[in-house]
Write an enzyme that holds these catalytic residues in place. Structure first.
Site, PDB file in Angstrom:
ATOM      1  CD  GLU A 140      -3.307  -0.879   1.800  1.00  0.00           C
ATOM      2  OE1 GLU A 140      -3.366   0.035   2.622  1.00  0.00           O
ATOM      3  OE2 GLU A 140      -4.272  -1.640   1.571  1.00  0.00           O
ATOM      4  CD  GLU A 194      -3.898  -6.123   3.287  1.00  0.00           C
ATOM      5  OE1 GLU A 194      -4.800  -5.371   3.707  1.00  0.00           O
ATOM      6  OE2 GLU A 194      -2.681  -5.909   3.471  1.00  0.00           O
TER       7      GLU A 194
HETATM    8  C1  BG6 Z   1      -4.764  -2.457   4.596  1.00  0.00           C
HETATM    9  C2  BG6 Z   1      -3.467  -2.714   5.261  1.00  0.00           C
HETATM   10  O1  BG6 Z   1      -4.814  -1.079   4.417  1.00  0.00           O
HETATM   11  O2  BG6 Z   1      -5.952  -2.647   5.260  1.00  0.00           O
HETATM   12  C3  BG6 Z   1      -3.564  -3.536   6.525  1.00  0.00           C
HETATM   13  O3  BG6 Z   1      -2.528  -3.268   4.382  1.00  0.00           O
HETATM   14  C4  BG6 Z   1      -4.805  -3.149   7.293  1.00  0.00           C
HETATM   15  O4  BG6 Z   1      -2.379  -3.343   7.235  1.00  0.00           O
HETATM   16  C5  BG6 Z   1      -6.023  -3.446   6.420  1.00  0.00           C
HETATM   17  O5  BG6 Z   1      -4.921  -3.801   8.522  1.00  0.00           O
HETATM   18  C6  BG6 Z   1      -7.362  -3.190   7.055  1.00  0.00           C
HETATM   19  O6  BG6 Z   1      -7.426  -1.900   7.598  1.00  0.00           O
HETATM   20  P1  BG6 Z   1      -7.787  -1.695   9.136  1.00  0.00           P
HETATM   21  O7  BG6 Z   1      -7.602  -0.275   9.401  1.00  0.00           O
HETATM   22  O8  BG6 Z   1      -9.171  -2.143   9.285  1.00  0.00           O
HETATM   23  O9  BG6 Z   1      -6.813  -2.557   9.865  1.00  0.00           O
END
Ligand code: BG6
Length: 469
Positions: free
Chosen positions: A166, A370
């Site tokens: 990211e 992700e």
């Molecule tokens: C992504 C990141 O932005 O989203 C993770 O790569 C992050 O590190 C994930 O945990 C979800 O976001 P959040 O704020 O709900 O943890």
């Protein structure tokens, strides 16, 4: 397009799950680990926990890998913490840190799980941040050296590599979460730092080619297609501008080795163009990824700017994600989408659209690094965790991914966030994503025991069937 039937997922599809080092490992100062910018952070929103213990994966690594084996994962995407390998970012290696990741990787391989390594997930060594961080070209050299150490150590065991997680979120919203350089070096523009990260990524990709022939590497930005609010032409321009600034800037440089014209025009208009030194263009052009990794949570919607209030955030949405930018676009809540408990929109069809858009532009295989649902999970009196909302979210996204495959998009794997509960970037441990539950509260560490959620059993059946059943 509607099809009469779905296409099956390809043989060897990498059904996986993801984590990142600092969000899962804990043991933040053990065995010689150096401090990173996330370790020294103190101002946590909503009074949530820090990352010192996280899910204590460092001390549960064998148990966790056994669970991943039981989950039948084909791949596990995790990040190596730079400060575990090189505590001060650019000096001596830590033998114990190296040994930890060998243990993890060996365990995965023994379970038949393909390791997918992210080299950098928001955790810049604090020692480098204090010396100028990403504002300094010395950090580029340090990153390349770190990458070389990783290839030397783990290259014989790891076939899939991701450079920087990211990068676009770090540049666009990094100061809000202190994930770019921590609170330091704010006088250097985020786009100069971005340029340095792009160089670091390009050099790391080229070095992998030389050092580990046959291994594959790709970037891992957060890509979310931006819809126009309406068919009004000015809305379409606003959406196209934000697509260029948020998404294509990063992928164009990673794949084509040059800046996207609209993104560059934006940087010029704002006086934000980075200093490009002789040789930079050649470094960027020489590097070629094998695939595109990307994180997807939801699409965005943009309307033409109107002056006052352009920068306002969508009500109820995450302010870091759903903010507009004066003179560029206004962020709009999409009335066609549901929201999760944290105000994030949920858009499975947008996932198909995003997959199609990326593939159309770059014609490289896609790896979803992700995708997932953060939720407040509850443990029933008998210890079970009925996370049917997570199953529903994942099912809907996997279905749309399959339609994208029918559209001709080459998807090589899917690694939802997250394999196991971990500390989220915005809402501590209370916002859970995992297939495996970790027994701890924000400040009460309880037993740190593991238990399987309903989604664990559902995902295992899906993997065994190589797709939706
Ligand atoms: C992504 C990141 O932005 O989203 C993770 O790569 C992050 O590190 C994930 O945990 C979800 O976001 P959040 O704020 O709900 O943890």
């Amino acid at each position: 397009m509607k099809y009469a039937a779905r296409k099956p997922f390809p043989e060897g599809f990498l059904w996986g799950a993801s984590t990142s080092g600092y969000q899962v490992e804990g043991a933040w100062d053990e065995d010689g680990k150096g401090k990173s910018i996330v370790d020294v952070r103190t101002d946590f929103p909503h009074g949530t926990t820090d990352y010192t213990v996280a899910a204590d994966h460092y001390h549960h690594v064998d148990e966790d890998v056994a669970l991943f084996g039981e989950l039948c994962l084909k791949a596990y995407r995790f990040s190596i913490q730079w400060t575990r390998i090189v505590p001060d970012g650019d000096g001596e290696l830590s033998a114990k840190g190296v040994a930890f990741y060998h243990r993890l990787i060996d365990g995965l391989i023994a379970q038949g799980i393909e390791p997918i390594v992210t080299m950098y997930h928001f955790d810049l060594p604090q020692a480098l941040a204090e010396k100028g961080g990403w504002g300094s070209r010395a950090t580029v050299d340090a990153f390349v050296r770190y990458a070389e150490e990783l290839y030397r150590e783990f290259g014989p065991k790891v076939a899939y590599w991701l450079t920087i997680n990211e990068q676009n979120m770090m540049v666009l919203y990094g100061s809000a979460l202190d994930i770019l350089d921590g609170p330091l070096n704010r006088e250097v523009s985020a786009y100069q730092k971005n340029h340095h990260m792009l160089l670091a990524q390009a050099r790391a990709m080229s070095r992998l080619r030389e050092m580990v022939p046959g291994a594959k590497i790709g970037p891992a930005p957060n890509i979310a297609y931006v819809y126009p609010e309406s068919c009004k032409p000015d809305d379409v321009v606003a959406a196209s501008d934000f697509n260029a600034i948020r998404n294509w800037l990063y992928l164009d440089v990673a794949v084509h080795g040059r800046y996207h014209p609209i993104a560059w025009a934006y940087l010029e208009a704002r006086g934000l163009t980075p200093t490009i030194e002789p040789g930079d263009a050649q470094i960027l052009a020489a590097a070629k990824p094998d695939f595109i990794g990307f994180n997807y949570y939801a699409t965005h919607t943009a309307a033409a700017p109107c002056g006052a209030g352009d920068e306002a955030a969508i009500e109820g949405g995450d302010p870091q994600i759903f903010m507009g930018e004066p003179g560029i676009f206004r962020a709009i809540a999409n009335p066609h989408l549901k929201k999760n408990a944290f105000g994030w929109e949920i858009d499975p069809v947008g996932f198909r659209i995003t997959l199609r858009e990326i593939y159309e532009r770059y014609h490289l295989p896609l790896l979803v690094t992700e995708n997932g649902l953060g939720a407040f999970d509850e443990v029933a009196p008998d210890g079970s965790i009925h996370d049917d909302y997570r199953i529903e979210y994942l099912r809907a996204h996997i279905e749309q991914m399959q339609w994208a495959i029918a559209d001709g998009v080459e998807v090589m794997g899917y690694c939802p966030w997250s394999a196991i509960d971990l500390v989220s970037t915005h809402h501590g441990i209370s916002k859970r994503y995992g297939f495996v539950y970790v027994d701890r509260g924000e400040h009460d560490l309880r037993t740190l025991g593991r238990s399987k959620k309903d989604s664990f059993f559902w995902y295992r059946r899906l993997i065994e069937a190589n797709g939706l059943v």
